[in-house]
Scaffold this active site. Sequence first.
Site, PDB file in Angstrom:
ATOM      1  CD1 TRP A   3       4.976  25.260 -24.368  1.00  7.17           C
ATOM      2  CD2 TRP A   3       4.327  26.806 -22.897  1.00  7.17           C
ATOM      3  NE1 TRP A   3       4.838  24.641 -23.152  1.00  7.17           N
ATOM      4  CE2 TRP A   3       4.442  25.565 -22.230  1.00  7.17           C
ATOM      5  CE3 TRP A   3       3.922  27.926 -22.159  1.00  7.17           C
ATOM      6  CZ2 TRP A   3       4.169  25.421 -20.874  1.00  7.17           C
ATOM      7  CZ3 TRP A   3       3.657  27.783 -20.816  1.00  7.17           C
ATOM      8  CH2 TRP A   3       3.780  26.541 -20.189  1.00  7.17           C
ATOM      9  CG  HIS A   4       2.502  31.387 -22.408  1.00  6.63           C
ATOM     10  ND1 HIS A   4       3.825  31.474 -22.799  1.00  6.63           N
ATOM     11  CD2 HIS A   4       2.516  31.429 -21.045  1.00  6.63           C
ATOM     12  CE1 HIS A   4       4.588  31.581 -21.728  1.00  6.63           C
ATOM     13  NE2 HIS A   4       3.830  31.543 -20.656  1.00  6.63           N
ATOM     14  N   GLY A   5      -0.550  29.707 -25.567  1.00  6.47           N
ATOM     15  CA  GLY A   5      -1.931  29.571 -26.011  1.00  6.47           C
ATOM     16  C   GLY A   5      -2.101  29.741 -27.496  1.00  6.47           C
TER      17      GLY A   5
END
Length: 486
Positions: free
Chosen positions: A325-327
Amino acid sequence: MIFNSLEFGIFLPLVFILYWFLFKNKLSAQNFLIVAASYVFYGWWDWRFLSLIIFSTLIDYFIGISLEKEERLSYRKLLLWSSIFVNLGFLGFFKYYNFFVDSFVDAFSFFGYKFGSSSLNILLPVGISFYTFQTLSYTIDVYKKNLKPTKDFFSFVAFVSFFPQLVAGPIERATNLLPQFHKKRIFNYKSASDGMRQILWGLFKKIVIADNCAIFANQIFDNYQDYSGSTLLLGSVFFALQIYGDFSGYSDIAIGTSRLFGFNLKQNFAFPYFSRDIAEFWRRWHISLSTWFRDYLYIPLGGSKGGVWSKIKNTFIIFIVSGLWHGANWTFIFWGFLNACYFLPLMILNKNRRYTDTIAEGRLLPSFKEFIGMSFTFFITCVAWIFFRAESISIAFDYLKRTFNDSLFSIPSVFPKVLFMIIGVFIIVEWLQRNEQHGLEISKNLTEDEKDKFLFLRWSFYVILILMIYFLGNFDTDIEFIYFQF
């Protein structure tokens, strides 16, 4: 438009005046103003981004209404999966298309097969991960009949696009935020005053702590081959403080700004670096995201109800998905994997909920055991942040290799004394306020007489913070909030 910009400094008072003076006692007009202001705020980066958030809003609004009318389970599931497919489809395309294509090509190249890369020059819409999860939670809650869908279109649009928390959270649940758009809002001086204090503390964390730490973190990480182990370790600490000051600072400003307009958002950070183990850390860090994954992914997967292997599987899934989700980079996935490894022993031994209170409750200083636990948790968190910050997994491992050698015990070559003093003040304030919602909240345990007694000291400290922001803050406009890229 970013919170620490001149544009926002003009935008916020203007919207505030229109909201409370021109549209006072006109709920529908206030909601319409919020929508208009939110679209101006979001479109300030690139007006083309508006088409995505508008489309996502329309899809979930009409699916929510359809879910209320439909009783057949198969059709309800179809509506739910339509929302999930559309929202995650947009998120997957804009955020992960190139990552999966490049990973596919690299995987086959490893076995000697050559494919031409078909990567696209895709511009990532700001905040897409945040508002996507916010609208998804609405549809899922309506599907589960935990929430009645709203028929007030502008209230729903305002809920999705609410500008204070639109681009970097907190990720609000419809059960908390949406009903607030249906109720008449009356200006509350105490709430607004506390909101202003929270905004001030958030700006201090962002401009003074995070952006100054960013200078040295970037310098060390970008040239890590040239530094000793002690300097590299210091670089990881600088980045840990940068990402905390940056992200929790944004949350403070978002929550404080919301209170100016009569809204209450959930706390997103609860002083996580004072945690005694990694499980407590994840209950205190980015609370809105961790609880989102808990409620909409971990529990539906079975949570902790199954056997040991089921618990292990679900733990790794939730942390790895959180990393993704973060990257769109393998470094984020490995960061999630590493945190799952940290968390696993506590879960297996049923010790993951042993610390649900505040550290050193009722005491000024922690016990020796608490201090050791807090220090160790901060250390392993810093190690994990190295993978989060590095450009690749191989660079992260090389960074660690160069950190933990004989030069670890040398004197760091980067040693900004003034910044260390500022960080010291920052840590002291956060420690003393660890039972509150933010660093400048006035304790509810104080009587009115006690509040008046310390009035001069409080205002003196506010003035000092403003002066520190002005004279010591880093106003480089190229340093945006880190989580804008997520």
